[in-house]
Enzyme design. Structure first.
Site, PDB file in Angstrom:
ATOM      1  N   LYS A  10       0.849  -1.069  -0.078  1.00 42.55           N
ATOM      2  CA  LYS A  10      -0.219   0.277   0.196  1.00 42.55           C
ATOM      3  C   LYS A  10       0.908   1.490  -0.073  1.00 42.55           C
ATOM      4  CE  LYS A  10      -3.674  -2.698   2.343  1.00 42.55           C
ATOM      5  NZ  LYS A  10      -4.389  -2.760   3.436  1.00 42.55           N
ATOM      6  N   PHE A  58     -15.653   2.601   6.779  1.00 47.75           N
ATOM      7  CA  PHE A  58     -14.681   3.168   6.418  1.00 47.75           C
ATOM      8  C   PHE A  58     -14.827   2.811   5.145  1.00 47.75           C
ATOM      9  CE2 PHE A  58     -14.020  -1.837   7.711  1.00 47.75           C
ATOM     10  CZ  PHE A  58     -13.788  -2.692   6.368  1.00 47.75           C
ATOM     11  N   ARG A  86      -0.682 -14.807   4.236  1.00 45.59           N
ATOM     12  CA  ARG A  86      -1.732 -14.585   4.989  1.00 45.59           C
ATOM     13  C   ARG A  86      -0.641 -14.467   6.333  1.00 45.59           C
ATOM     14  NH1 ARG A  86      -5.753 -10.811   4.020  1.00 45.59           N
ATOM     15  NH2 ARG A  86      -6.420 -11.420   5.982  1.00 45.59           N
ATOM     16  N   THR A  92      -4.570  -8.429  10.522  1.00 43.32           N
ATOM     17  CA  THR A  92      -4.916  -6.645   9.394  1.00 43.32           C
ATOM     18  C   THR A  92      -5.188  -5.694  10.399  1.00 43.32           C
ATOM     19  OG1 THR A  92      -6.648  -8.166   8.053  1.00 43.32           O
ATOM     20  CG2 THR A  92      -7.163  -5.553   9.087  1.00 43.32           C
ATOM     21  N   ARG A 103       3.430  -6.920   9.061  1.00 43.44           N
ATOM     22  CA  ARG A 103       2.339  -5.627  10.119  1.00 43.44           C
ATOM     23  C   ARG A 103       2.951  -5.555  11.831  1.00 43.44           C
ATOM     24  NH1 ARG A 103      -3.533  -7.293   7.449  1.00 43.44           N
ATOM     25  NH2 ARG A 103      -3.067  -5.251   5.194  1.00 43.44           N
ATOM     26  N   ASN A 113      -1.699  -0.211   7.130  1.00 48.33           N
ATOM     27  CA  ASN A 113      -1.395  -1.398   7.591  1.00 48.33           C
ATOM     28  C   ASN A 113      -0.344  -1.822   6.361  1.00 48.33           C
ATOM     29  OD1 ASN A 113      -3.109  -2.340   5.890  1.00 48.33           O
ATOM     30  ND2 ASN A 113      -4.252  -3.308   7.631  1.00 48.33           N
ATOM     31  N   HIS A 116      -2.155  -5.390   1.049  1.00 48.48           N
ATOM     32  CA  HIS A 116      -3.078  -6.441   1.575  1.00 48.48           C
ATOM     33  C   HIS A 116      -2.381  -7.294   1.067  1.00 48.48           C
ATOM     34  CE1 HIS A 116      -6.933  -7.919   0.049  1.00 48.48           C
ATOM     35  NE2 HIS A 116      -6.050  -8.031  -1.183  1.00 48.48           N
TER      36      HIS A 116
END
Length: 149
Positions: A10, A58, A86, A92, A103, A113, A116
């Site tokens: 991101k 959000f 993951r 998340t 993260r 964070n 993705h």
């Protein structure tokens, strides 16, 4: 075809110079990079990518965040890459992410964070088709037999 997943670094991850570190973690695990794009995301495209979250409060902020700067979109391939990817990424909410995850090591707020990752094979296939309509690169690493039985 081996399992594939969609991973996106991101805007905060790009701005903070984490692209190389993130790619390195997936490569060191033994996954293959099969597609990569460095792009500025248009609003309509971001809304399409996050369409399943459109009813969430959000959603608007998430879209604004994703279009705020460039992202790195990637296809990764390998055995159980969705589930393992993951785990590499972490929860998340960074506050719930273990140290050693992306993260857990690099994010503090859920709204920033860093990364993705597809949450299931089905969503990976959908996201890859959206971001990479041309498909993945066709190659296999010479290290394949050293990683997989």
């Amino acid at each position: 075809m081996a399992e594939q997943t969609f991973i996106m670094i991101k805007p905060d991850g790009v701005q903070r110079g984490l692209v190389g570190e993130i790619i390195s973690r997936f490569e060191k695990k033994g996954f293959y990079l099969k597609g990569l794009k460095f792009v500025n995301v248009e609003r309509a495209f971001a809304e399409k990518h996050y369409a399943d979250l459109s009813a969430k409060p959000f959603f608007s902020g998430l879209v604004d965040y994703i279009i705020s700067g460039p992202v790195v979109a990637m296809i990764w391939e390998g055995k159980n890459v969705v589930t393992t990817g993951r785990k590499i990424i972490g929860a998340t909410n960074p506050a719930q992410s273990e140290p050693g995850t992306i993260r857990g090591d690099f994010a503090i707020d859920i709204g920033r964070n860093v990364i993705h990752g597809s949450d299931a094979v089905e969503s990976a296939n959908k996201e890859i088709a959206l971001w990479f309509p041309e498909g993945a690169a066709n190659w296999e690493s010479s290290l394949h037999s050293w990683i997989y039985e």
